[in-house]
Design a protein around this motif. Structure first.
Motif, PDB file in Angstrom:
ATOM      1  N   TYR A 193       0.826  -1.221   0.000  1.00 20.51           N
ATOM      2  CA  TYR A 193       0.000   0.000   0.000  1.00 20.51           C
ATOM      3  C   TYR A 193       0.858   1.269   0.000  1.00 20.51           C
ATOM      4  CZ  TYR A 193      -3.640  -3.326   1.184  1.00 20.51           C
ATOM      5  OH  TYR A 193      -4.507  -4.399   1.164  1.00 20.51           O
ATOM      6  N   LYS A 231      -3.268  -3.131  -6.093  1.00 20.56           N
ATOM      7  CA  LYS A 231      -4.021  -1.995  -5.541  1.00 20.56           C
ATOM      8  C   LYS A 231      -3.697  -0.698  -6.266  1.00 20.56           C
ATOM      9  CE  LYS A 231      -5.242  -5.113  -2.706  1.00 20.56           C
ATOM     10  NZ  LYS A 231      -5.911  -5.399  -1.486  1.00 20.56           N
ATOM     11  N   ARG A 239      -2.666 -10.785 -11.292  1.00 17.15           N
ATOM     12  CA  ARG A 239      -1.702 -11.413 -10.376  1.00 17.15           C
ATOM     13  C   ARG A 239      -0.298 -10.917 -10.721  1.00 17.15           C
ATOM     14  NH1 ARG A 239      -3.714 -11.086  -7.201  1.00 17.15           N
ATOM     15  NH2 ARG A 239      -2.816 -12.625  -5.815  1.00 17.15           N
TER      16      ARG A 239
END
Ligand code: PLP
Length: 372
Positions: A193, A231, A239
Motif C-alpha cells: 500500500y 491496488k 496477479r
C-alpha cells in the motif's frame, strides 16, 4: 499424510450480515473485501494485449526489462537508488509469495516466523504451510531474551498495514533492521500500500521502504521488500507483483520457484513492466481513493465511530469501543458490510475494517445511509 493446521477461513461467518445488508432497499454497499473496482488502466491493458502471442515458456526470473523497471520504480518512487535488478523476482501476485516465502527459504519445523499481532492472515498461513512456528511479534522488546531456538528466522513487517493503515517510519524500520542483522534474522517487508499514503505532504517518495538507504545503510543484505500492483494499478486480476532486495536470498527463492514452475505469465510480465513505467495512472487512482476516503471518513465519524491510524492504505480502521461484531451488525442494518477486526487477530476484536474499494456511487450511498 499429515493434515496441516490452517486457521479457519473466517469470511463465511460474515454471510448472515451480508444477507441482512443486501436486504436493505438500494442494495448492499460491500466494504468488507478490499478488491479494486475501477478499470485496469488503458496503458496496462494495451501492453497485455500486445503480448498475447506467447507460445514459449517465460523466464521465472522475469525479463531483464521487467527487473530493470522494478529497479527504476524503486529509485523514482521509493527513494531507493541503485537496486540491483538481479535482486528482483516477479511473483504471481504477492499473496502466494507471502504464503510460500518461509517454505521457499527452506524454513521448517522449529523455525520461528514472526509477524504483527493485527495483520493480514497470510503471514501466519505461510509459517504453518512450512511447518514452522508462527509467532506474533509486536515490538522487539516483547520477544524477551533470545536463544537460538526462539530467535525468529524470518520477520514480517507490513507498512502501511492492512488492516490498521499504520505506517512505520524510517527510525522504526532502521531499528528493526539493526536488530535483525545483529540476530541473523531475515526481514520481509510487505509494502503493497506504499503509494497510498494520505498524510499531508507525504506525496513523494511514498512511505519508506525497508530498502531505503536511511533504513538499511545502503546494504540490502538480509532484506526483502514485497510489492504488488493489485491496488495501485487495479491489477488484482492479473496477479502481478514482485519481491526485491538481497540478491542471494532472491536467488535462493528463484531456484525453488524454477523447479516448482512458479512463473509469472509472459503477457503479465509485459503488462507489469508497462505499469511500472507509468506514474500517471497511479496518481489518478490515488485521487479517486482520496475522494472516497474523505466522504467515508466523515460519514463513519458522524455515525459515532473513531478512526484509528489509517494514515495510508485502502481501509479505515474504526471502532465504537464495542465488540467488532456489534459494529458489523449495526452497519449491516444500514446496508453496509464491513469486516470485523477479529479476522486480523485477537487484538483487532474491537475494531472494524472499512474498505475504500467501492465505486463513487456506492460510497455516496454508504455516506447517505450513515448520515440518515
Ligand atoms: C498486506 C497485504 N499483502 C498482500 C496482499 C496480496 O495482494 P496480491 O496477492 O493481490 O498481490 C494483500 C491483499 O489484500 C495485502 O493486504
Amino acid at each position: 499424510m499429515t493434515q496441516r493446521s490452517l486457521p479457519d477461513f473466517p469470511w463465511d461467518s460474515l454471510a448472515p450480515h451480508k444477507e441482512r445488508a443486501s436486504a436493505v432497499s438500494g442494495g448492499i454497499v460491500d466494504l468488507s473485501v478490499g478488491t479494486p473496482v475501477d478499470p485496469t488502466p488503458a496503458v496496462v491493458q494495451e501492453a497485455l494485449r500486445g503480448a498475447a502471442d506467447a507460445p514459449g515458456y517465460p523466464l521465472t526470473y522475469g525479463t531483464p526489462a521487467l527487473r530493470e523497471a522494478v529497479a527504476g520504480w524503486f529509485a523514482r518512487r521509493r527513494g531507493v537508488p541503485g537496486l540491483d535488478p538481479d535482486g528482483v523476482l516477479p511473483t504471481i501476485g504477492s499473496k502466494e509469495l507471502v504464503a510460500w516465502l518461509p517454505t521457499l527459504l527452506g524454513l521448517g519445523r522449529g523455525d520461528v516466523v514472526g509477524f504483527p499481532g493485527v495483520a493480514y492472515p497470510t503471514y501466519d498461513v505461510g509459517a504453518r504451510l512450512a511447518g514452522a512456528t508462527p509467532q506474533v511479534v509486536d515490538g522487539l522488546a516483547a520477544l524477551g531474551p533470545l536463544t537460538p531456538t526462539t530467535t525468529p528466522r524470518l520477520l514480517w513487517l507490513n507498512s502501511p498495514s492492512n488492516p490498521t493503515g499504520r505506517v512505520l517510519g524510517v527510525e522504526h524500520l532502521a531499528k528493526v533492521v539493526a536488530w535483525a542483522r545483529q540476530h541473523g534474522v531475515v526481514v520481509a517487508s510487505d509494502e503493497c500500500y506504499a503509494e497510498l499514503d494520505w498524510r499531508p505532504g507525504s506525496s513523494e517518495p511514498a512511505t519508506p521502504s525497508i530498502l531505503d538507504p536511511r533504513v538499511c545503510g545502503g546494504s540490502h543484505e538480509g532484506l526483502l521488500a514485497v510489492y504488488s500492483l493489485s491496488k495501485q494499478s487495479n491489477l488484482a486480476g492479473y496477479r502481478a507483483a514482485f519481491v526485491a532486495g538481497d540478491v542471494a536470498l532472491v536467488r535462493r527463492v528463484l531456484e525453488v520457484r524454477k523447479h516448482a514452475g512458479m512463473i509469472v505469465p509472459w503477457p503479465v510480465q509485459v503488462a507489469l513492466t508497462a505499469a511500472l513505467a507509468d506514474d500517471d495512472h497511479v496518481a489518478e487512482q490515488k485521487a479517486r481513493y482520496a475522494a472516497r476516503r474523505t466522504v467515508l471518513r466523515q460519514a463513519v465519524e458522524g455515525f459515532g465511530l473513531r478512526v484509528d491510524h489509517s494514515d495510508a492504505g485502502l481501509y479505515l480502521w474504526a471502532t465504537r469501543d464495542e465488540d467488532a461484531w456489534a459494529t458489523v451488525e449495526a452497519l449491516a442494518g444500514r446496508g453496509i458490510l464491513v469486516a470485523p477486526g477479529t479476522f486480523y487477530g485477537e487484538a483487532g476484536r474491537r475494531h472494524v475494517r472499512i474498505a475504500l474499494t467501492a465505486t463513487d456511487e456506492r460510497v455516496a450511498t454508504a455516506a447517505e445511509r450513515l448520515h440518515a
